[in-house]
Design a protein around this motif. Structure first.
Motif, PDB file in Angstrom:
ATOM      1  N   ASN A 376       0.837  -1.234   0.000  1.00 25.52           N
ATOM      2  CA  ASN A 376       0.000   0.000   0.000  1.00 25.52           C
ATOM      3  C   ASN A 376       0.860   1.268   0.000  1.00 25.52           C
ATOM      4  OD1 ASN A 376      -2.230  -1.704   0.278  1.00 25.52           O
ATOM      5  ND2 ASN A 376      -1.994  -1.680   2.505  1.00 25.52           N
ATOM      6  N   SER A 378       2.229   4.810  -1.088  1.00 26.74           N
ATOM      7  CA  SER A 378       1.891   6.048  -1.811  1.00 26.74           C
ATOM      8  C   SER A 378       3.013   7.038  -1.586  1.00 26.74           C
ATOM      9  CB  SER A 378       0.587   6.653  -1.297  1.00 26.74           C
ATOM     10  OG  SER A 378      -0.471   5.780  -1.571  1.00 26.74           O
ATOM     11  N   LYS A 380       4.459  11.152  -2.849  1.00 28.28           N
ATOM     12  CA  LYS A 380       4.560  12.344  -3.695  1.00 28.28           C
ATOM     13  C   LYS A 380       5.880  13.045  -3.394  1.00 28.28           C
ATOM     14  CE  LYS A 380       1.179  14.732  -0.798  1.00 28.28           C
ATOM     15  NZ  LYS A 380      -0.125  15.341  -0.786  1.00 28.28           N
ATOM     16  N   TYR A 387       0.311  12.819  -6.279  1.00 24.90           N
ATOM     17  CA  TYR A 387       1.007  11.576  -5.937  1.00 24.90           C
ATOM     18  C   TYR A 387       1.671  11.005  -7.189  1.00 24.90           C
ATOM     19  CZ  TYR A 387      -0.693  11.118  -1.188  1.00 24.90           C
ATOM     20  OH  TYR A 387      -0.896  11.307   0.157  1.00 24.90           O
ATOM     21  N   ILE A 389       3.191   7.914  -6.910  1.00 24.05           N
ATOM     22  CA  ILE A 389       2.864   6.491  -6.705  1.00 24.05           C
ATOM     23  C   ILE A 389       1.619   6.456  -5.814  1.00 24.05           C
ATOM     24  CG2 ILE A 389       3.621   4.355  -5.546  1.00 24.05           C
ATOM     25  CD1 ILE A 389       5.228   4.773  -8.046  1.00 24.05           C
ATOM     26  N   ARG A 390       0.648   5.657  -6.240  1.00 25.40           N
ATOM     27  CA  ARG A 390      -0.608   5.626  -5.467  1.00 25.40           C
ATOM     28  C   ARG A 390      -0.925   4.195  -5.031  1.00 25.40           C
ATOM     29  NH1 ARG A 390      -3.722  10.220  -7.982  1.00 25.40           N
ATOM     30  NH2 ARG A 390      -2.144  11.005  -9.404  1.00 25.40           N
ATOM     31  N   ASN A 391      -0.970   4.013  -3.758  1.00 24.95           N
ATOM     32  CA  ASN A 391      -1.411   2.754  -3.148  1.00 24.95           C
ATOM     33  C   ASN A 391      -0.870   1.515  -3.888  1.00 24.95           C
ATOM     34  OD1 ASN A 391      -2.714   1.457  -1.148  1.00 24.95           O
ATOM     35  ND2 ASN A 391      -4.672   1.328  -2.232  1.00 24.95           N
ATOM     36  N   PRO A 425       8.550   6.485   1.226  1.00 27.12           N
ATOM     37  CA  PRO A 425       7.131   6.769   0.933  1.00 27.12           C
ATOM     38  C   PRO A 425       6.444   7.438   2.118  1.00 27.12           C
ATOM     39  CG  PRO A 425       7.460   4.423   1.353  1.00 27.12           C
ATOM     40  CD  PRO A 425       8.808   5.056   1.386  1.00 27.12           C
ATOM     41  N   GLU A 427       3.178   7.031   2.668  1.00 24.23           N
ATOM     42  CA  GLU A 427       2.201   6.050   3.175  1.00 24.23           C
ATOM     43  C   GLU A 427       2.636   4.657   2.768  1.00 24.23           C
ATOM     44  OE1 GLU A 427      -1.647   7.323   1.605  1.00 24.23           O
ATOM     45  OE2 GLU A 427      -0.963   9.372   1.975  1.00 24.23           O
ATOM     46  N   GLY A 580       0.933   6.296 -11.633  1.00 23.66           N
ATOM     47  CA  GLY A 580       1.426   5.808 -10.347  1.00 23.66           C
ATOM     48  C   GLY A 580       0.762   4.543  -9.848  1.00 23.66           C
ATOM     49  N   LYS A 581      -0.049   3.914 -10.700  1.00 29.87           N
ATOM     50  CA  LYS A 581      -0.754   2.702 -10.246  1.00 29.87           C
ATOM     51  C   LYS A 581      -0.507   1.562 -11.215  1.00 29.87           C
ATOM     52  CE  LYS A 581      -5.051   4.470  -9.402  1.00 29.87           C
ATOM     53  NZ  LYS A 581      -6.356   4.658  -9.070  1.00 29.87           N
TER      54      LYS A 581
END
Ligand code: ADP
Length: 613
Positions: A376, A378, A380, A387, A389-391, A425, A427, A580-581
């Protein structure tokens, strides 16, 4: 007033640190400078003493022989002292140069130890600009060495000239105490008045310097101005671009602008400093006249009691003392003021790592049983609202080969940067065999990865050293790694580039890439990550390099990144990135089946430009 005291106190603290830094850089510099100036000033004053003594003794018809013997002994001593002074002066020059280099090394070392996210960040960029400007004004650590040298010189000159003056004054006081007192009071008042005036002018100079320096900082395109004004624009790539696009006119515009700015700056400063030096001279001449007047009166009153030699010695000593005292004040004031220009350097040297660095050792495994998991995640970039990279959740399975494809800007490189902890990261977490990578010793953790980025760089060392990143290398293995990448035709001990060695070779883009890939192979890490180092090659060549690499990588975990889908189609596990996903995962045949997918769209769009099957 309170704020002025605060500023003074701050400058005082920095000055103390500056003295400490000078001492740390070259511990013998300060004691040696003291010794050098004692020798130099004593030698000069002995010279004055001897000439004035001869005049006085001859005036009263003293016996010549003892006078000659005394003079020879004294002059011989002066000579020895002068030689010591000259010898130490040369040594001081070397010490200063050496310390200057050491300071550069200290700065570079600091840079190496900072986190990449700080190096790329705005704060450090601005700080480095400030350091450049401050060094320009304060002449950096070299300037500090020189100013300290002046201060020590003036201190010693004041002490020796005062000591000599006192001997003469005491004789005169004994004879004419009232007149001597009047003279001493007038002279003291003159010195105080002159010192305050010079203090005032000096301050004005510093205020002006600060004003000009902030004007320079506030100028739009300061970066550009710095680049061109400091004549750093003459790199071969810049010149090539200038020639291709006739950029000379634009460059000259900035050069002219820089020249005008500097001329204006120097003129304004020269005017202020001119006033300051001129008043200093006027008052020095007045003090000298006062001395002559006093001595003449004394000589007239007391007949032969004040000999002619004494008059000259006295005037010289008083002149030296007043001149040095004023110069000393000016130098201390300027040292305190310029000290603040070192604040930016100290701020840089005090910067702390903003990332957490654990101490946990990485388990050494000959079976390469390492597994990486993004859980998970994330992220920025600092200062970015979006962001990159997202999740992201993803596992790099041991020994497997994975390709990451996607449009430019979809977050592929960012993922690798997070993996090798160039950034952390905000998150989620990244785990190595189930443990957060932040907990591992960074150097040991990085031993697991061989990475080649698109913007890799080669050093101006030999090819072999570039591959091994060491001067202690295994020649056969280097040749083996270079052969695997298809590099041939050059001796491995020739330098890359001609910058420092005319026997160096200029390598083509493709050859450089091969050396960079050989470097990754030589490191022999558990993970190999190739982030488009082959982007300069054509798609077919890139495909060939990637698939050959797949063979070379054997049991290693490998990740290939490219925005060109064709380069990665050999891979069984292809991950498609978008904004980013992960939007798709599978092998080429399954991914291409979905005609609504991003993979299909990118594949068909790129297929227009080159034929692939
Ligand atoms: P890719 O490798 O897929 O081309 P990147 O990972 O380089 O994409 O970039 C992902 C996003 O992050 C892009 O929008 C890019 O503009 C942004 N980005 C990349 N590097 C930085 C940086 N140093 N600072 C700020 N934003 C960045």
């Amino acid at each position: 007033m309170a704020s002025k005291l605060k500023i003074f106190h701050k400058n005082y603290i920095i000055s103390k640190r500056l003295v400490r830094t000078v001492h740390e850089l070259y511990p013998r510099y300060i004691p040696m400078t003291i010794l050098r100036h004692i020798a130099g000033r004593l030698s000069a004053f002995i010279g004055i003493y001897v000439s004035t003594m001869i005049l006085s003794e001859l005036a009263i018809h003293s016996p010549v022989k003892p006078l000659i013997i005394k003079s020879i002994i004294l002059l011989f001593t002066a000579c020895i002292l002068r030689l010591i002074n000259t010898f130490l002066e040369k040594k001081a020059e070397v010490m200063r140069e050496f310390s200057y280099e050491m300071m550069d090394c200290k700065n570079a070392e600091k840079m190496m130890n900072l986190d990449y996210q700080d190096i790329e960040g705005d704060y450090l960029r601005r700080l480095r600009e400030r350091i450049d400007t401050d060094n320009w004004w304060g002449s950096g650590i070299y300037g500090a060495f020189i100013t300290m040298d002046y201060i020590i010189y003036q201190c010693i000159n004041v002490i020796i000239s005062a000591a000599m003056s006192v001997t003469v004054i005491s004789t005169l006081f004994y004879q004419e105490s009232l007149l001597s007192a009047v003279f001493l009071i007038s002279l003291t008042m003159l010195i105080i008045f002159n010192t305050s005036l010079q203090f005032y002018y000096n301050k004005k100079c510093f205020v002006l310097q600060d004003k000009i320096s902030s004007e320079r900082d506030n100028i739009e395109d300061t970066d550009l101005l710095n680049e061109f004004v400091d004549y750093r624009c003459f790199s071969d790539t810049d010149i090539k671009e200038a020639k291709l696009y006739n950029a000379e006119e634009l460059i000259y515009k900035y050069l002219d602008y820089g020249k005008k700015f500097h001329t204006y700056t120097i003129n304004r400063l020269a005017k202020e400093e001119g006033k300051y030096y001129m008043t200093g001279d006027v008052f020095r001449i007045i003090s000298k006249c006062l001395c002559y007047l006093f001595i003449t009166i004394m000589a007239t009153i007391s007949g032969n009691a004040v000999a002619i030699g004494m008059v000259i010695r006295y005037v010289i000593c008083i002149d030296e003392m007043t001149g040095s005292f004023m110069a000393l004040l000016r130098d201390i004031q300027s040292f305190l003021k310029t000290a603040k220009r070192h604040d930016s350097t100290f701020e840089y040297l005090d910067m702390r790592s903003s990332m957490y660095h654990g101490k946990l050792p990485v388990e050494k495994r000959s079976d390469n049983e390492y597994e990486i998991e993004f859980r998970n995640v994330s992220f920025k970039y600092p200062g970015n609202n979006e962001y990159s990279i997202r999740n992201l959740s993803l596992k790099l399975h041991i020994g497997e080969k994975m390709a990451i494809v996607g449009k430019n800007g979809s977050g592929k490189t960012t993922m690798i940067k997070l993996l090798c902890r160039l950034y952390d990261p905000q998150e989620g977490e990244i785990l190595l065999n189930g443990i957060n990578i932040r907990k591992f010793d960074y150097k040991e953790y990085m031993q697991l990865f061989s990475i080649v980025f698109q913007d890799f760089s080669l050093f101006d060392f030999s090819i072999a050293e570039n591959v091994a990143i060491s001067d202690n290398y295994d020649k056969e293995r280097i040749e083996e790694c270079l052969n695997l990448t298809g590099f041939s035709g050059h001796e491995i001990d020739v330098p890359c580039g001609k910058k420092y060695d005319e026997n160096g070779i200029l390598l083509s883009g493709g050859e450089k890439q091969k050396i960079a890939i050989a470097r990754a192979l030589y490191k022999d890490s558990a993970f190999i990550l190739l982030d488009e180092p082959t982007a300069a090659l054509d798609p077919v060549a890139e495909y060939e390099v990637y698939s050959a690499f797949n063979e070379i990588a054997k049991n290693k975990t490998a990740v290939y990144i490219s925005h060109r889908l064709s380069s990665c189609r050999f891979c069984k596990d292809i991950i498609v990135f978008d904004k980013g996903k992960i939007v798709q995962r599978g092998n080429h045949d399954t991914l291409i089946k979905d005609e609504n997918s991003l993979y299909y769209k990118l594949w068909t769009a790129q297929a227009k430009y080159y034929s692939t099957k």
